[in-house]
Design an enzyme around this catalytic site. Structure first.
Site, PDB file in Angstrom:
ATOM      1  N   HIS A  30      24.767   7.849  37.847  1.00 43.64           N
ATOM      2  CA  HIS A  30      24.508   7.305  39.177  1.00 43.64           C
ATOM      3  C   HIS A  30      24.673   5.794  39.144  1.00 43.64           C
ATOM      4  CE1 HIS A  30      22.948   7.041  43.252  1.00 43.64           C
ATOM      5  NE2 HIS A  30      22.447   5.887  42.828  1.00 43.64           N
ATOM      6  N   ASP A  68      36.662  16.127  49.524  1.00 47.82           N
ATOM      7  CA  ASP A  68      35.733  15.611  50.529  1.00 47.82           C
ATOM      8  C   ASP A  68      35.409  16.728  51.534  1.00 47.82           C
ATOM      9  OD1 ASP A  68      35.044  12.442  51.591  1.00 47.82           O
ATOM     10  OD2 ASP A  68      34.745  14.110  52.991  1.00 47.82           O
ATOM     11  N   HIS A  74      32.048   5.898  44.607  1.00 43.42           N
ATOM     12  CA  HIS A  74      33.094   6.915  44.721  1.00 43.42           C
ATOM     13  C   HIS A  74      34.384   6.255  45.183  1.00 43.42           C
ATOM     14  CE1 HIS A  74      30.838   6.686  48.480  1.00 43.42           C
ATOM     15  NE2 HIS A  74      31.956   6.961  49.130  1.00 43.42           N
TER      16      HIS A  74
HETATM   17  P1  AMP Z   1      31.798   6.738  52.202  1.00 46.87           P
HETATM   18  O1  AMP Z   1      31.636   6.799  53.703  1.00 46.87           O
HETATM   19  O2  AMP Z   1      32.899   5.869  51.726  1.00 46.87           O
HETATM   20  O3  AMP Z   1      30.474   6.453  51.527  1.00 46.87           O
HETATM   21  O4  AMP Z   1      32.260   8.202  51.786  1.00 46.87           O
HETATM   22  C1  AMP Z   1      31.374   9.261  51.618  1.00 46.87           C
HETATM   23  C2  AMP Z   1      32.183  10.525  51.716  1.00 46.87           C
HETATM   24  O5  AMP Z   1      31.426  11.578  51.156  1.00 46.87           O
HETATM   25  C3  AMP Z   1      32.531  10.929  53.147  1.00 46.87           C
HETATM   26  O6  AMP Z   1      33.958  10.990  53.285  1.00 46.87           O
HETATM   27  C4  AMP Z   1      31.874  12.299  53.296  1.00 46.87           C
HETATM   28  O7  AMP Z   1      32.653  13.190  54.048  1.00 46.87           O
HETATM   29  C5  AMP Z   1      31.749  12.742  51.845  1.00 46.87           C
HETATM   30  N1  AMP Z   1      30.693  13.709  51.578  1.00 46.87           N
HETATM   31  C6  AMP Z   1      29.396  13.619  51.926  1.00 46.87           C
HETATM   32  N2  AMP Z   1      28.713  14.683  51.466  1.00 46.87           N
HETATM   33  C7  AMP Z   1      29.608  15.459  50.798  1.00 46.87           C
HETATM   34  C8  AMP Z   1      29.520  16.698  50.090  1.00 46.87           C
HETATM   35  N3  AMP Z   1      28.373  17.389  49.997  1.00 46.87           N
HETATM   36  N4  AMP Z   1      30.647  17.188  49.527  1.00 46.87           N
HETATM   37  C9  AMP Z   1      31.820  16.521  49.633  1.00 46.87           C
HETATM   38  N5  AMP Z   1      31.960  15.348  50.265  1.00 46.87           N
HETATM   39  C10 AMP Z   1      30.872  14.823  50.848  1.00 46.87           C
HETATM   40 ZN    ZN Z   2      24.008   9.637  42.463  1.00 40.20          ZN
END
Ligand code: AMP
Ligand code: ZN
Length: 113
Positions: free
Chosen positions: A45, A29, A99
């Site tokens: 997706h 993350d 995710h």
């Molecule tokens: P959620 O809030 O459960 O949808 O989690 C989304 C997660 O994606 C968050 O913890 C973000 O920090 C992470 N995130 C968003 N963009 C990226 C990226 N480019 N690379 C890695 N993690 C990401």
């Molecule tokens: Zn996607």
């Protein structure tokens, strides 16, 4: 393609990828909330855990197996870890591509906030 996790899967934007198989990718993350914070996503997706494609594609099986494999690979078994999949507004989902968060490396509180 606008979905950030699809772009990571396609290697269009960089990520610290630590696991990949035919169906699933695992990467760190970008904004970790624990010393170990890994995201596990299907390559296809799929919006969230309650999307019907999760059953059609047998993604649950693949993702759960991948989570266990990553936990062993990263040495998380002894101290333990937590799996979270946020869905929708009240779940706090911010990226609309299914995710699972693997959180580890510190004692996590329960219930979550
Ligand atoms: P959620 O809030 O459960 O949808 O989690 C989304 C997660 O994606 C968050 O913890 C973000 O920090 C992470 N995130 C968003 N963009 C990226 C990226 N480019 N690379 C890695 N993690 C990401
Ligand atoms: Zn996607």
């Amino acid at each position: 393609m606008s979905c950030v996790f699809c772009r990571i899967v396609a290697r269009e934007i960089p990520a610290d990828i630590l696991y990949e198989d035919e169906f699933v990718v695992g990467f760190r993350d970008i904004n970790p909330v624990a010393p170990v914070h890994i995201l596990v996503v299907p390559k296809a997706h799929v919006s969230r855990i309650d999307a019907p494609e999760v059953c059609d594609l047998k993604l649950g099986h693949h993702i759960l197996c991948a989570i266990g494999t990553i936990a062993r690979q990263e040495g998380l078994q002894e101290a333990g870890f937590r799996i979270v999949s946020n869905a929708g507004r009240d779940g706090g989902q911010t990226v609309g591509h299914l995710h699972f968060h693997i959180l580890a490396g510190r004692r996590l509180v329960w219930p979550p906030g």
